[in-house]
Design an enzyme around this catalytic site. Structure first.
Site, PDB file in Angstrom:
ATOM      1  N   THR A  23      62.307  75.115  39.698  1.00  0.00           N
ATOM      2  CA  THR A  23      61.412  75.524  41.128  1.00  0.00           C
ATOM      3  C   THR A  23      62.116  74.917  41.712  1.00  0.00           C
ATOM      4  N   GLU A  24      62.280  75.482  43.038  1.00  0.00           N
ATOM      5  CA  GLU A  24      62.530  74.426  43.450  1.00  0.00           C
ATOM      6  C   GLU A  24      61.398  74.859  45.310  1.00  0.00           C
TER       7      GLU A  24
ATOM      8  N   ILE B  88      55.540  71.577  38.859  1.00  0.00           N
ATOM      9  CA  ILE B  88      56.030  71.883  37.722  1.00  0.00           C
ATOM     10  C   ILE B  88      55.092  71.139  37.046  1.00  0.00           C
TER      11      ILE B  88
ATOM     12  N   HIS C 261      56.476  89.161  37.312  1.00  0.00           N
ATOM     13  CA  HIS C 261      56.333  90.869  36.978  1.00  0.00           C
ATOM     14  C   HIS C 261      57.004  91.823  37.076  1.00  0.00           C
TER      15      HIS C 261
ATOM     16  N   GLU D  14      57.011  81.293  34.686  1.00  0.00           N
ATOM     17  CA  GLU D  14      58.580  81.743  33.647  1.00  0.00           C
ATOM     18  C   GLU D  14      59.126  83.761  34.382  1.00  0.00           C
TER      19      GLU D  14
ATOM     20  N   SER E 110      62.390  82.795  41.918  1.00  0.00           N
ATOM     21  CA  SER E 110      62.910  83.802  41.340  1.00  0.00           C
ATOM     22  C   SER E 110      64.236  83.235  41.306  1.00  0.00           C
TER      23      SER E 110
HETATM   24  P1  TGC Z   1      72.365  86.422  35.725  1.00  0.00           P
HETATM   25  O1  TGC Z   1      73.961  85.982  36.278  1.00  0.00           O
HETATM   26  O2  TGC Z   1      72.388  87.399  35.330  1.00  0.00           O
HETATM   27  O3  TGC Z   1      72.104  85.129  34.960  1.00  0.00           O
HETATM   28  C1  TGC Z   1      73.412  84.134  34.530  1.00  0.00           C
HETATM   29  C2  TGC Z   1      73.902  83.604  33.041  1.00  0.00           C
HETATM   30  O4  TGC Z   1      72.953  83.307  32.634  1.00  0.00           O
HETATM   31  C3  TGC Z   1      72.800  84.297  31.295  1.00  0.00           C
HETATM   32  N1  TGC Z   1      71.227  84.419  30.845  1.00  0.00           N
HETATM   33  C4  TGC Z   1      70.491  83.931  30.565  1.00  0.00           C
HETATM   34  N2  TGC Z   1      70.454  82.938  28.615  1.00  0.00           N
HETATM   35  C5  TGC Z   1      69.477  83.214  28.541  1.00  0.00           C
HETATM   36  N3  TGC Z   1      68.523  83.865  28.082  1.00  0.00           N
HETATM   37  C6  TGC Z   1      68.156  84.617  29.419  1.00  0.00           C
HETATM   38  N4  TGC Z   1      67.211  84.586  29.477  1.00  0.00           N
HETATM   39  C7  TGC Z   1      69.488  84.307  30.499  1.00  0.00           C
HETATM   40  N5  TGC Z   1      69.383  86.100  31.654  1.00  0.00           N
HETATM   41  C8  TGC Z   1      70.790  85.465  32.043  1.00  0.00           C
HETATM   42  C9  TGC Z   1      73.320  85.068  31.367  1.00  0.00           C
HETATM   43  O5  TGC Z   1      74.712  85.794  31.097  1.00  0.00           O
HETATM   44  C10 TGC Z   1      74.786  84.652  32.632  1.00  0.00           C
HETATM   45  O6  TGC Z   1      75.596  83.683  32.048  1.00  0.00           O
HETATM   46  P2  TGC Z   1      77.208  82.748  32.642  1.00  0.00           P
HETATM   47  O7  TGC Z   1      77.604  82.460  31.398  1.00  0.00           O
HETATM   48  O8  TGC Z   1      77.742  84.979  32.698  1.00  0.00           O
HETATM   49  O9  TGC Z   1      76.766  82.783  33.479  1.00  0.00           O
HETATM   50  O10 TGC Z   1      71.571  85.290  36.369  1.00  0.00           O
HETATM   51  P3  TGC Z   1      71.138  85.743  38.771  1.00  0.00           P
HETATM   52  O11 TGC Z   1      71.078  83.959  39.013  1.00  0.00           O
HETATM   53  O12 TGC Z   1      71.329  86.916  38.056  1.00  0.00           O
HETATM   54  O13 TGC Z   1      69.581  85.634  37.895  1.00  0.00           O
HETATM   55  C11 TGC Z   1      68.963  86.645  37.135  1.00  0.00           C
HETATM   56  C12 TGC Z   1      67.816  86.202  37.186  1.00  0.00           C
HETATM   57  C13 TGC Z   1      66.540  86.691  38.338  1.00  0.00           C
HETATM   58  C14 TGC Z   1      67.285  87.584  35.981  1.00  0.00           C
HETATM   59  C15 TGC Z   1      66.657  84.503  36.666  1.00  0.00           C
HETATM   60  O14 TGC Z   1      67.815  83.817  37.928  1.00  0.00           O
HETATM   61  C16 TGC Z   1      65.370  84.370  36.046  1.00  0.00           C
HETATM   62  O15 TGC Z   1      65.031  85.251  35.484  1.00  0.00           O
HETATM   63  N6  TGC Z   1      65.003  84.099  37.607  1.00  0.00           N
HETATM   64  C17 TGC Z   1      63.408  83.898  37.324  1.00  0.00           C
HETATM   65  C18 TGC Z   1      62.953  82.121  37.465  1.00  0.00           C
HETATM   66  C19 TGC Z   1      61.801  81.656  36.167  1.00  0.00           C
HETATM   67  O16 TGC Z   1      61.300  82.426  35.696  1.00  0.00           O
HETATM   68  N7  TGC Z   1      61.174  80.847  36.279  1.00  0.00           N
HETATM   69  C20 TGC Z   1      60.683  79.939  35.911  1.00  0.00           C
HETATM   70  C21 TGC Z   1      60.776  78.835  35.676  1.00  0.00           C
HETATM   71  S1  TGC Z   1      59.624  77.468  34.287  1.00  0.00           S
HETATM   72  C22 TGC Z   1      58.445  78.146  34.432  1.00  0.00           C
HETATM   73  O17 TGC Z   1      57.661  78.624  35.254  1.00  0.00           O
HETATM   74  C23 TGC Z   1      57.287  77.574  33.542  1.00  0.00           C
HETATM   75  S2  TGC Z   1      55.296  77.714  33.938  1.00  0.00           S
HETATM   76  C24 TGC Z   1      55.502  76.465  32.525  1.00  0.00           C
HETATM   77  C25 TGC Z   1      53.810  76.403  31.756  1.00  0.00           C
HETATM   78  O18 TGC Z   1      53.040  75.852  32.529  1.00  0.00           O
HETATM   79  O19 TGC Z   1      54.022  77.254  30.327  1.00  0.00           O
HETATM   80  P1  FAD Z   2      59.747  83.891  45.145  1.00  0.00           P
HETATM   81  O1  FAD Z   2      60.015  83.669  44.003  1.00  0.00           O
HETATM   82  O2  FAD Z   2      58.896  82.855  46.515  1.00  0.00           O
HETATM   83  O3  FAD Z   2      58.527  85.443  45.010  1.00  0.00           O
HETATM   84  C1  FAD Z   2      57.541  85.867  45.794  1.00  0.00           C
HETATM   85  C2  FAD Z   2      57.762  87.500  45.801  1.00  0.00           C
HETATM   86  O4  FAD Z   2      58.595  88.121  45.373  1.00  0.00           O
HETATM   87  C3  FAD Z   2      57.151  87.533  44.289  1.00  0.00           C
HETATM   88  O5  FAD Z   2      56.185  88.731  44.105  1.00  0.00           O
HETATM   89  C4  FAD Z   2      58.584  88.290  43.618  1.00  0.00           C
HETATM   90  O6  FAD Z   2      58.307  88.615  42.308  1.00  0.00           O
HETATM   91  C5  FAD Z   2      58.791  88.846  44.338  1.00  0.00           C
HETATM   92  N1  FAD Z   2      60.458  88.480  44.188  1.00  0.00           N
HETATM   93  C6  FAD Z   2      61.578  88.066  44.575  1.00  0.00           C
HETATM   94  N2  FAD Z   2      62.396  88.354  44.833  1.00  0.00           N
HETATM   95  C7  FAD Z   2      62.377  89.517  44.021  1.00  0.00           C
HETATM   96  C8  FAD Z   2      63.146  90.412  43.586  1.00  0.00           C
HETATM   97  N3  FAD Z   2      65.134  90.436  43.729  1.00  0.00           N
HETATM   98  N4  FAD Z   2      62.846  91.679  43.609  1.00  0.00           N
HETATM   99  C9  FAD Z   2      61.610  92.305  44.483  1.00  0.00           C
HETATM  100  N5  FAD Z   2      60.497  91.369  44.157  1.00  0.00           N
HETATM  101  C10 FAD Z   2      61.012  90.099  44.666  1.00  0.00           C
HETATM  102  N6  FAD Z   2      58.403  76.075  37.442  1.00  0.00           N
HETATM  103  C11 FAD Z   2      59.387  75.347  36.996  1.00  0.00           C
HETATM  104  O7  FAD Z   2      60.557  74.980  37.055  1.00  0.00           O
HETATM  105  N7  FAD Z   2      58.433  74.402  35.878  1.00  0.00           N
HETATM  106  C12 FAD Z   2      56.956  74.435  35.594  1.00  0.00           C
HETATM  107  O8  FAD Z   2      57.071  73.819  34.771  1.00  0.00           O
HETATM  108  C13 FAD Z   2      56.533  75.522  36.540  1.00  0.00           C
HETATM  109  N8  FAD Z   2      54.785  75.635  36.440  1.00  0.00           N
HETATM  110  C14 FAD Z   2      54.013  76.032  37.103  1.00  0.00           C
HETATM  111  C15 FAD Z   2      53.320  76.660  36.515  1.00  0.00           C
HETATM  112  C16 FAD Z   2      52.209  76.956  37.915  1.00  0.00           C
HETATM  113  C17 FAD Z   2      51.112  76.892  38.022  1.00  0.00           C
HETATM  114  C18 FAD Z   2      52.726  77.589  38.524  1.00  0.00           C
HETATM  115  C19 FAD Z   2      52.097  78.875  40.048  1.00  0.00           C
HETATM  116  C20 FAD Z   2      54.556  78.474  38.568  1.00  0.00           C
HETATM  117  C21 FAD Z   2      54.878  77.022  37.820  1.00  0.00           C
HETATM  118  N9  FAD Z   2      56.109  77.359  38.111  1.00  0.00           N
HETATM  119  C22 FAD Z   2      56.793  76.098  37.221  1.00  0.00           C
HETATM  120  C23 FAD Z   2      57.354  77.926  39.253  1.00  0.00           C
HETATM  121  C24 FAD Z   2      57.411  79.297  38.546  1.00  0.00           C
HETATM  122  O9  FAD Z   2      58.192  79.670  38.013  1.00  0.00           O
HETATM  123  C25 FAD Z   2      57.714  79.826  40.275  1.00  0.00           C
HETATM  124  O10 FAD Z   2      55.967  80.006  41.016  1.00  0.00           O
HETATM  125  C26 FAD Z   2      58.322  81.724  40.065  1.00  0.00           C
HETATM  126  O11 FAD Z   2      58.748  81.779  39.644  1.00  0.00           O
HETATM  127  C27 FAD Z   2      58.187  82.064  41.466  1.00  0.00           C
HETATM  128  O12 FAD Z   2      58.687  81.770  42.325  1.00  0.00           O
HETATM  129  P2  FAD Z   2      57.696  81.454  43.534  1.00  0.00           P
HETATM  130  O13 FAD Z   2      56.593  81.170  43.808  1.00  0.00           O
HETATM  131  O14 FAD Z   2      58.880  80.223  44.396  1.00  0.00           O
HETATM  132  O15 FAD Z   2      58.348  82.972  44.318  1.00  0.00           O
END
Ligand code: TGC
Ligand code: FAD
Length: 392
Positions: free
Chosen positions: A139-140, A170, A374, A371, A145
């Site tokens: 995340t940046e 992070i 919702h 991660e 998202s």
């Molecule tokens: P899109 O075009 O759908 O996909 C790009 C490429 O990725 C592949 N792919 C996957 N591969 C493995 N697992 C998955 N779940 C995958 N989903 C997609 C896809 O096949 C494609 O591959 P290729 O070879 O064709 O390039 O990508 P998009 O840009 O449209 O985005 C899709 C979207 C919105 C679902 C994705 O960006 C997303 O999941 N966004 C949410 C971001 C997120 O979850 N961030 C989490 C940060 S880490 C964190 O929060 C840690 S908290 C840790 C803690 O404290 O527990």
């Molecule tokens: P945004 O992406 O700006 O979203 C804001 C709102 O807009 C949300 O309600 C979202 O659902 C909505 N939204 C965005 N896009 C859409 C769309 N296309 N359609 C409808 N609604 C939309 N990240 C890491 O990389 N590593 C970590 O270890 C990590 N740890 C974390 C720990 C904590 C305590 C927290 C709070 C976050 C952490 N994260 C980490 C980041 C986390 O994954 C992001 O906060 C998350 O992915 C959402 O990104 P954002 O906060 O920038 O919200």
């Protein structure tokens, strides 16, 4: 916090579907949480401190890399054991589960799956033993998202890569020894780099004033012309699919973890409802309170079964990313709902640190966002069932 009297609900006898090894792993973690986490967690949260002294205990119970093979220091367990460990840790506190999920699924997993043999041998045993702690930078500030839009980048300088940019939110960054950092190369292709604490130009400022996950350290990763050795590039996979593949594993763990938080809130509210007397009767005898409790156990039971089934599919390598996404979203949503209703059952006592419910509720506000929010998980299911992407 009051004495930990937790008794796990198992309304449909899920235990009958678990192996002896699953039960042993779960009970070991449950007992460790009762002994080590419950007595100190309220104070850690009030002080907003991650209880670092728990790291060696987490390693001892196999919570770091449960499914990583034993030859790299992991516990070599299956996916259901991994899930049960996450369930029990989050029953204690989401922040403790976060530390174990990040270490296992977001640091050890990418090194194991996408790393070189040298990288596996260098880092995995130390991460498994807790001698080294890692974090995951996707995340940046302007790309949460939508990680595909990331601007953190590196340039090939011949002898090394020059890394610039920053990551926000992070988990574990303020004290991590290494960071798995996702950044774009000169061609705009996303790759993973292992950045080590001490590299010049790399800093990890802590994020303060959180009302959620207070027992977990959260911070930034800042890269100002950091020279990263070439051998620190993860060679085996690139593109957004690489970090998203790690998220599949972490989201699966969270699906189990959220059940743990929900079980703790339900169990606390049930016990309280049977003991608290108002109008000359236990409040648990009133229909309105019974409705809340009945709905809680129903949702917990449904979550237990889809998640167990997901674990079976993962053991068979058949689970899809969309199934994992649905499970994470559903379980965190029901856990938050259960926490809110359980809090009401405790009346005023529900807002105090004497009970775990308010802490779980506040934690789950992060879990429902990280991660993948919702909303993002709803859109992943939407894409899976319609074939139409809401993102592009
Ligand atoms: P899109 O075009 O759908 O996909 C790009 C490429 O990725 C592949 N792919 C996957 N591969 C493995 N697992 C998955 N779940 C995958 N989903 C997609 C896809 O096949 C494609 O591959 P290729 O070879 O064709 O390039 O990508 P998009 O840009 O449209 O985005 C899709 C979207 C919105 C679902 C994705 O960006 C997303 O999941 N966004 C949410 C971001 C997120 O979850 N961030 C989490 C940060 S880490 C964190 O929060 C840690 S908290 C840790 C803690 O404290 O527990
Ligand atoms: P945004 O992406 O700006 O979203 C804001 C709102 O807009 C949300 O309600 C979202 O659902 C909505 N939204 C965005 N896009 C859409 C769309 N296309 N359609 C409808 N609604 C939309 N990240 C890491 O990389 N590593 C970590 O270890 C990590 N740890 C974390 C720990 C904590 C305590 C927290 C709070 C976050 C952490 N994260 C980490 C980041 C986390 O994954 C992001 O906060 C998350 O992915 C959402 O990104 P954002 O906060 O920038 O919200």
């Amino acid at each position: 916090m009051a004495l930990d009297l937790f008794e796990a609900p198992d309304y449909f006898k899920l235990d009958d579907l678990l192996t002896n090894e699953h039960k042993l792993v779960r009970d070991t973690t449950r007992n460790w949480v009762k002994k080590e986490v419950s007595p100190i967690i309220e104070e850690s949260c009030q002080k907003a401190e991650f209880p670092k002294h728990l790291i060696s205990g987490l390693a001892d119970i196999g919570a770091f890399g449960p499914y990583i093979p034993a030859n790299y220091g992991g516990a070599g367990l299956d996916q259901i054991s991994y899930g049960l460990i996450m369930q029990e840790l989050e029953r204690g506190d989401s922040g403790i589960r976060s530390t174990a999920s990040v270490q296992s699924s977001l640091v050890m997993y990418p090194i194991f799956k996408y790393g070189s043999e040298d990288q596996r041998n260098k880092y995995l045993p130390k991460l498994a033993s807790g001698d080294m702690v890692g974090c995951f930078g996707l995340t940046e500030p302007d790309h949460g998202s939508n990680p595909a839009g990331m601007v953190t980048n590196f340039v090939d300088k011949g002898d090394y890569f020059l890394l610039n940019g920053s990551k926000l939110w992070i988990s574990n960054s303020p004290f991590a020894d290494i960071a798995i950092v996702w950044a774009k190369n000169e061609n705009g292709r996303i790759k993973g780099l292992i950045v080590e604490r001490g590299m010049e130009g790399f800093t990890t400022p802590e994020t303060h004033n959180k009302w959620s996950l207070r027992a977990s350290a959260t911070g930034e990763l800042v890269f100002d012309n950091v020279k990263v050795p070439k051998e620190n590039l993860l060679p085996e996979k690139d593109g957004l699919g690489a970090p998203l593949g790690c998220l599949d594993s972490a989201r699966y763990g969270i699906a189990w973890g959220a059940i743990g938080a929900a079980m703790d809130c339900y169990d606390t509210a049930l016990r309280y409802a049977k003991e608290r007397i108002q109008f000359g009767k236990p409040i648990g005898s009133f229909q309105l309170q019974q409705k809340k409790l009945a709905e809680m156990i129903t949702e917990i039971t449904k979550a237990q079964f889809i998640t167990w089934r997901l674990g079976v599919l993962r053991n068979e390598n058949k689970a899809t990313s969309a199934q994992i996404s649905m499970c994470k979203r559903n379980n965190v949503e029901i856990a938050l709902d259960i926490a809110r209703n359980a809090r009401q059952i405790l009346g005023g006592m529900g807002i105090t640190g004497e009970y775990s419910i308010m802490r779980h509720m506040m934690n789950l506000e992060s879990v429902v966002t990280y991660e993948g929010t919702h909303d993002i998980h709803l859109l992943i299911t939407g894409l899976d069932i319609t074939g139409l992407s809401a993102f592009s």
